[in-house]
Write an enzyme that holds these catalytic residues in place. Structure first.
Site, PDB file in Angstrom:
ATOM      1  N   ILE A 348       0.841  -1.197   0.000  1.00 17.53           N
ATOM      2  CA  ILE A 348       0.000   0.000   0.000  1.00 17.53           C
ATOM      3  C   ILE A 348       0.873   1.243   0.000  1.00 17.53           C
ATOM      4  O   ILE A 348       2.026   1.212   0.438  1.00 17.53           O
ATOM      5  CB  ILE A 348      -0.953  -0.017   1.229  1.00 17.53           C
ATOM      6  CG1 ILE A 348      -1.964   1.141   1.178  1.00 17.53           C
ATOM      7  CG2 ILE A 348      -0.181  -0.020   2.542  1.00 17.53           C
ATOM      8  CD1 ILE A 348      -3.065   1.048   2.227  1.00 17.53           C
ATOM      9  N   CYS A 349       0.327   2.330  -0.529  1.00 15.08           N
ATOM     10  CA  CYS A 349       0.924   3.667  -0.430  1.00 15.08           C
ATOM     11  C   CYS A 349       2.229   3.758  -1.227  1.00 15.08           C
ATOM     12  O   CYS A 349       2.245   3.577  -2.433  1.00 15.08           O
ATOM     13  CB  CYS A 349       1.105   4.035   1.032  1.00 15.08           C
ATOM     14  SG  CYS A 349       1.427   5.797   1.329  1.00 15.08           S
ATOM     15  N   ALA A 350       3.353   4.031  -0.591  1.00 14.57           N
ATOM     16  CA  ALA A 350       4.623   4.160  -1.310  1.00 14.57           C
ATOM     17  C   ALA A 350       5.214   2.812  -1.715  1.00 14.57           C
ATOM     18  O   ALA A 350       6.016   2.741  -2.657  1.00 14.57           O
ATOM     19  CB  ALA A 350       5.628   4.916  -0.428  1.00 14.57           C
TER      20      ALA A 350
END
Length: 431
Positions: A348-350
């Site tokens: 998730i995310c970066a």
């Protein structure tokens, strides 16, 4: 409601209000700090049995606003607390470090969880601080069980509208005007319902501290849902069945700089579903300092975790954490073996952009990532999805999509009915 409260150090007497002219100080030793910073001072207590999502989301979101949040253990001489669902959080200070008369905060905010809320209720120092907060006209707030179990029992909700976790509404009604709002403000008191309403609660607290413009600035990068409480959806292509024996064994690595909201929501929700979640530090120590300076303790070091095989390896985001994951040869090899053996993995995310993409783990797959990182993905065709599942790969966008991400994992292992049941229990969707 804008109150002119200045920042405070825990042991200072510096306090400004609409009744005291700005920059007047009761102690000349602290006069320099007025110019040094305008950060609001926030106290966030934690206890054994605190709901970790509620604690960590609130800390994380408020720290994003620039506020100075002190995470304080109410346990005797014990900075590390055993929160619900086996999550270990290390506080910045002990409640005994503060003098009730001298410690002045712009906001005191209580997470919920049981028996955490009961431990708050039984802490005399915290009760005195909250009562003084109320008497002095400064903000105080609570979520989940704490409005009913702590605030109501202390008498600081009399005549006020408040909400709490549904199972405690009857208890709340005895000393407040109980309402079913996801977030309820009445004057200097803000209350909320549960884990699934905490991000909204925290953003509302930022608004009270700094105004709507700052709240919007903080909430934008969170990638929050537009319609809170609605049933969530996920995009799935090339569906395959995710299988396991007994309970799914899931590895959640953490590192210095990991996004604490994302890590804790994933761990908490998967453990609620009765998955066997192993939290492994890729650092040399079990304790890590997450992206917003929340201290979390892993179950094991990655070297120990690597001795086992997993039904899923899932990476939280956070810039520093993702960079640490990408540099961990052992973790990258585990992820590559996971893919080669057709077992699920996700991020998730970066982390999709900084870990999976550069190591070839998104080749031939559709994925998403944090909006500012999506340029790093070679295939951008599905990046607008909040959660996307492509066969054995699952990816998601950021803190505000973490619940959907974790629930999608629950759905893949246990079915949508189980995921929706958990979503309702957490009040992520309307009960």
């Amino acid at each position: 409601m804008a109150l002119l409260f200045c920042h405070l150090t825990p042991h200072s007497l510096l306090h400004f209000s609409s009744k005291i002219p700005p920059f007047k100080t009761t102690n000349a030793r602290f006069s320099f700090s007025v110019m040094a910073s305008s950060a609001k001072k926030v106290l966030l207590p934690i206890a054994n049995g605190t709901e970790p999502m509620e604690a960590v989301v609130t800390i994380d979101v408020i720290r994003r606003s620039g506020a100075d949040v002190t995470v304080t253990s109410v346990e005797n001489n014990q900075l590390k607390v055993d929160a619900c669902h086996g999550v270990k959080i290390v506080a910045d200070a002990l409640i005994s470090d503060f003098s009730v008369d001298d410690a002045v905060f712009d906001l005191i905010a209580l997470p919920g969880g049981m028996p955490g809320a009961s431990n708050f209720k039984n802490c005399g120092a915290l009760e005195s601080m909250v009562k003084k907060q109320a008497a002095d006209g400064r903000f105080y707030a609570a979520v989940c069980a704490s409005p009913a179990v702590a605030f109501a029992s202390w008498g600081v909700l009399k005549g006020l509208k408040a909400t709490c976790y549904p199972a405690f509404m009857e208890q709340l009604q005895s000393s407040a005007m109980a309402v079913e709002s996801r977030v309820q403000q009445d004057g200097i008191v803000v209350t909320s319902r549960g884990p699934g309403t905490t991000m909204e609660f925290a953003v509302a607290l930022v608004e009270q501290l700094y105004g709507k413009e700052k709240a919007n600035e903080v909430s934008g990068p969170l990638v929050m849902r537009a319609n809170h409480g609605d049933e969530y959806t996920i995009k799935e292509i090339n569906p395959v069945e995710w299988t396991f024996n007994n309970a799914p064994r899931i590895l959640v690595p953490i590192a210095n700089g990991t996004e604490e909201m994302e890590a804790v929501m994933i761990i908490d929700i998967l453990r609620r579903a009765k998955a066997n979640v192993i939290v492994a530090s890729v650092e040399d120590n079990l304790e890590i300092l997450a992206s917003r300076k929340v201290k979390l303790e892993a179950d094991v070091l990655l070297d120990e975790a690597a001795k086992l095989s997993y039904d899923l390896i899932v990476l939280p985001g956070g810039l520093g954490g993702a960079e640490a994951f990408a540099k961990s040869e052992k973790l990258v090899n585990m992820l590559k073996k996971q893919r080669e053996s057709n077992r699920p993995y996700g991020a998730i995310c970066a982390s999709p952009a900084l870990v999976l993409e550069p190591h070839g783990l998104l080749k031939g797959k559709k994925a998403t990532a944090f909006p500012a990182m999506c340029d790093k993905l070679s295939d951008k065709s599905e990046i607008e999805n909040r959660v996307i599942v492509d066969g054995n790969l699952i990816t998601s966008r950021g803190p505000g999509t973490s619940m959907e991400f974790a629930l999608a994992i629950v759905e893949k292992f246990f079915g949508r009915q189980k995921a929706l049941e958990l979503a309702k229990i957490m009040l992520f969707t309307h009960p």
